[in-house]
Design an enzyme around this catalytic site. Structure first.
Site, PDB file in Angstrom:
ATOM      1  N   ARG A 164      46.150 -24.325  63.821  1.00  0.00           N
ATOM      2  CA  ARG A 164      47.520 -23.843  64.070  1.00  0.00           C
ATOM      3  C   ARG A 164      48.262 -24.782  65.033  1.00  0.00           C
ATOM      4  O   ARG A 164      49.022 -24.340  65.900  1.00  0.00           O
ATOM      5  CB  ARG A 164      47.524 -22.433  64.665  1.00  0.00           C
ATOM      6  CG  ARG A 164      46.994 -21.378  63.760  1.00  0.00           C
ATOM      7  CD  ARG A 164      47.909 -21.190  62.548  1.00  0.00           C
ATOM      8  NE  ARG A 164      47.623 -19.947  61.866  1.00  0.00           N
ATOM      9  CZ  ARG A 164      46.676 -19.795  60.946  1.00  0.00           C
ATOM     10  NH1 ARG A 164      45.903 -20.829  60.601  1.00  0.00           N
ATOM     11  NH2 ARG A 164      46.481 -18.632  60.369  1.00  0.00           N
ATOM     12  N   SER A 238      50.050 -13.257  62.289  1.00  0.00           N
ATOM     13  CA  SER A 238      49.069 -13.209  63.387  1.00  0.00           C
ATOM     14  C   SER A 238      49.796 -13.523  64.682  1.00  0.00           C
ATOM     15  O   SER A 238      50.414 -14.581  64.799  1.00  0.00           O
ATOM     16  CB  SER A 238      47.985 -14.266  63.201  1.00  0.00           C
ATOM     17  OG  SER A 238      47.249 -14.027  62.042  1.00  0.00           O
ATOM     18  N   GLU A 333      49.749 -17.157  69.014  1.00  0.00           N
ATOM     19  CA  GLU A 333      50.046 -18.076  67.917  1.00  0.00           C
ATOM     20  C   GLU A 333      51.562 -18.115  67.713  1.00  0.00           C
ATOM     21  O   GLU A 333      52.144 -19.147  67.420  1.00  0.00           O
ATOM     22  CB  GLU A 333      49.361 -17.617  66.623  1.00  0.00           C
ATOM     23  CG  GLU A 333      49.636 -18.587  65.494  1.00  0.00           C
ATOM     24  CD  GLU A 333      49.302 -18.095  64.110  1.00  0.00           C
ATOM     25  OE1 GLU A 333      48.188 -17.607  63.903  1.00  0.00           O
ATOM     26  OE2 GLU A 333      50.171 -18.231  63.239  1.00  0.00           O
TER      27      GLU A 333
HETATM   28  N1  EPU Z   1      38.743  -7.973  62.137  1.00  0.00           N
HETATM   29  C1  EPU Z   1      38.541  -6.756  62.740  1.00  0.00           C
HETATM   30  N2  EPU Z   1      39.605  -5.976  63.025  1.00  0.00           N
HETATM   31  C2  EPU Z   1      40.871  -6.349  62.733  1.00  0.00           C
HETATM   32  C3  EPU Z   1      41.095  -7.608  62.114  1.00  0.00           C
HETATM   33  C4  EPU Z   1      40.018  -8.401  61.822  1.00  0.00           C
HETATM   34  O1  EPU Z   1      37.409  -6.357  63.014  1.00  0.00           O
HETATM   35  O2  EPU Z   1      41.797  -5.578  63.030  1.00  0.00           O
HETATM   36  C5  EPU Z   1      37.585  -8.805  61.802  1.00  0.00           C
HETATM   37  C6  EPU Z   1      37.013  -8.426  60.450  1.00  0.00           C
HETATM   38  O3  EPU Z   1      35.614  -8.387  60.559  1.00  0.00           O
HETATM   39  C7  EPU Z   1      37.372  -9.575  59.533  1.00  0.00           C
HETATM   40  C8  EPU Z   1      37.486 -10.736  60.489  1.00  0.00           C
HETATM   41  O4  EPU Z   1      37.929 -10.165  61.721  1.00  0.00           O
HETATM   42  O5  EPU Z   1      36.405  -9.775  58.562  1.00  0.00           O
HETATM   43  C9  EPU Z   1      38.498 -11.764  60.026  1.00  0.00           C
HETATM   44  O6  EPU Z   1      39.686 -11.081  59.654  1.00  0.00           O
HETATM   45  P1  EPU Z   1      40.712 -11.711  58.587  1.00  0.00           P
HETATM   46  O7  EPU Z   1      39.993 -12.146  57.367  1.00  0.00           O
HETATM   47  O8  EPU Z   1      41.844 -10.765  58.430  1.00  0.00           O
HETATM   48  O9  EPU Z   1      41.167 -13.035  59.311  1.00  0.00           O
HETATM   49  P2  EPU Z   1      41.710 -13.303  60.789  1.00  0.00           P
HETATM   50  O10 EPU Z   1      40.783 -14.268  61.435  1.00  0.00           O
HETATM   51  O11 EPU Z   1      41.974 -12.031  61.497  1.00  0.00           O
HETATM   52  C10 EPU Z   1      43.056 -15.417  60.052  1.00  0.00           C
HETATM   53  C11 EPU Z   1      44.445 -15.986  60.192  1.00  0.00           C
HETATM   54  C12 EPU Z   1      45.405 -15.308  59.211  1.00  0.00           C
HETATM   55  C13 EPU Z   1      44.881 -15.534  57.799  1.00  0.00           C
HETATM   56  C14 EPU Z   1      43.469 -14.930  57.721  1.00  0.00           C
HETATM   57  C15 EPU Z   1      42.821 -15.176  56.375  1.00  0.00           C
HETATM   58  C16 EPU Z   1      44.642 -16.715  62.489  1.00  0.00           C
HETATM   59  C17 EPU Z   1      45.275 -16.486  63.810  1.00  0.00           C
HETATM   60  N3  EPU Z   1      44.929 -15.832  61.551  1.00  0.00           N
HETATM   61  O12 EPU Z   1      43.098 -14.054  60.470  1.00  0.00           O
HETATM   62  O13 EPU Z   1      46.661 -15.967  59.318  1.00  0.00           O
HETATM   63  O14 EPU Z   1      45.712 -14.933  56.826  1.00  0.00           O
HETATM   64  O15 EPU Z   1      42.612 -15.553  58.720  1.00  0.00           O
HETATM   65  O16 EPU Z   1      42.442 -16.503  56.259  1.00  0.00           O
HETATM   66  O17 EPU Z   1      43.909 -17.693  62.329  1.00  0.00           O
HETATM   67  C18 EPU Z   1      48.871 -15.876  60.229  1.00  0.00           C
HETATM   68  O18 EPU Z   1      48.600 -16.910  60.816  1.00  0.00           O
HETATM   69  O19 EPU Z   1      49.994 -15.310  60.313  1.00  0.00           O
HETATM   70  C19 EPU Z   1      47.838 -15.252  59.412  1.00  0.00           C
HETATM   71  C20 EPU Z   1      48.026 -14.084  58.834  1.00  0.00           C
END
Ligand code: EPU
Length: 337
Positions: A164, A238, A333
């Protein structure tokens, strides 16, 4: 499809915060942009470039000029064997561009489908999702210097992409404006389905060899099952980055919280900030007019007439709590204006 939520005075931002500035200009053509940037008077006051406003939180009146880029155009510039060099104007809506490439048989962008924002914001933020980042497909970025209008083409290396992150958020912040981006795409489709939530969704739909469109549609479905649609609920996607901690720190946390979600990276472990925030009990909570989204704790949402101050108050309360509980510093972010 447009992701912009217009605020009261039409400075678009997906959080839906009423935003004001000394001066607000919409630019529809790259030549117009270059001419505007050539004016040295422009850099006497702060200048902010706005694409879709999907990653910004306005917390105050902006004491300068906001330039809203709406220049359009996508063209296949060159073909070299399997490589396709495709140029897109900064003002193109990112998702429209991704879908257009899929319709043309130009591959490589499928995993980045349905991300709000514009093409010009993609290299600045190095947007990423579902196992890939914009840097994986960006060949170079054409940008113009503020105050002179002089053009410079930044190679992928020169953009110094990180998680990012890019040079446009650091040394070149407020100095260059992205006019267009050159992508290296491919004729051959090689689906990237390593991301667990994605492979799970494909297998539960009984798809083993997805077509480009099936892959994009599945990703969009997974995405919208967890994230608020900007046209329905204001947010900046995010709000926090996933923090990186040392291996020792991770081992200590793992001992206390065996179900912590983390991924090994070069310098330690990347923790799922959403997991930390949920575990701390914030998921679904509201403070003032800003809340933590019920389905994804990494996202802060507008509960109605939310102001920048509401967002910051909630973000600070969460950050302090995560620091106290886990000894982890959350970084925003979203860009705070
Ligand atoms: N999780 C939780 N609780 C929550 C959210 C997530 O326990 O409320 C855990 C879950 O176990 C899940 C893991 O975190 O399996 C990862 O969650 P997710 O797949 O939703 O991905 P993220 O790491 O929370 C990142 C990006 C998103 C992107 C997703 C999918 C960042 C800051 N965010 O989120 O990006 O869509 O991966 O690749 O890196 C954005 O930047 O606006 C954005 C949405």
């Amino acid at each position: 499809m447009s992701f912009s939520v217009m605020s009261q005075n039409s400075i678009p931002n997906t959080f839906g915060i009423a935003a004001t500035a000394d001066c607000y200009k919409v630019v529809g053509h790259e030549d117009e942009l270059r001419a505007m940037l050539a004016d040295p008077a422009l850099i006497e006051k702060p200048c902010l470039i706005l694409g879709g406003g999907s990653n910004m939180v306005f917390t105050r009146h902006f004491p300068g000029t906001i330039i809203h880029l709406e220049n359009k155009g996508v063209r296949l510039v060159e073909v070299q064997g399997d490589d396709l060099f495709v140029e897109a104007a900064a003002g193109e809506v990112w998702d429209d561009f991704v879908r257009y490439c899929i319709s043309q048989g130009w591959h490589g962008l499928e995993n980045l489908v349905a991300i709000p924002g514009t093409v010009g914001a993609a290299p600045v933020q190095n947007v990423g999702a579902y196992g890939m980042e914009a840097k994986d497909v960006i060949h170079s970025v054409r940008a113009y210097e503020l105050g002179t209008g002089v053009e410079h083409v930044f190679s992928n290396d020169e953009c110094r992409f990180g998680y990012r992150d890019s040079i446009f958020k650091h040394e070149l912040k407020g100095k260059y404006v992205v006019g267009s981006v050159l992508f290296r795409l491919h004729r051959t489709f090689a689906p990237n389905i390593r991301y667990k939530a994605l492979s799970d969704a494909l297998s539960s739909a009984g798809i083993t060899n997805p077509t480009p469109l099936q892959l994009a549609d599945t990703i969009a479905e997974v995405r919208w099952s967890k994230l608020p649609r900007p046209e329905e609920t204001g947010s900046a996607g995010s709000f926090f980055k996933n923090p990186i901690v040392s291996a020792e720190h991770y081992e200590r946390l793992k001992a206390d919280y065996p179900d912590i979600v983390a991924y090994p990276v070069a310098d330690g472990y990347k923790l799922a900030a959403g997991w930390l925030i949920e575990r701390a009990g914030w998921k679904g909570r509201t403070l003032g007019r800003c809340g933590v989204y019920e389905k994804q704790a990494l996202v802060l949402v507008n509960r109605g007439k939310c102001t920048g101050a509401d967002v910051i108050a909630l973000a600070d309360a969460i950050t302090d709590d995560i620091q106290t509980r886990f000894g982890v510093t959350l970084e925003k972010e979203a860009i705070i204006i």
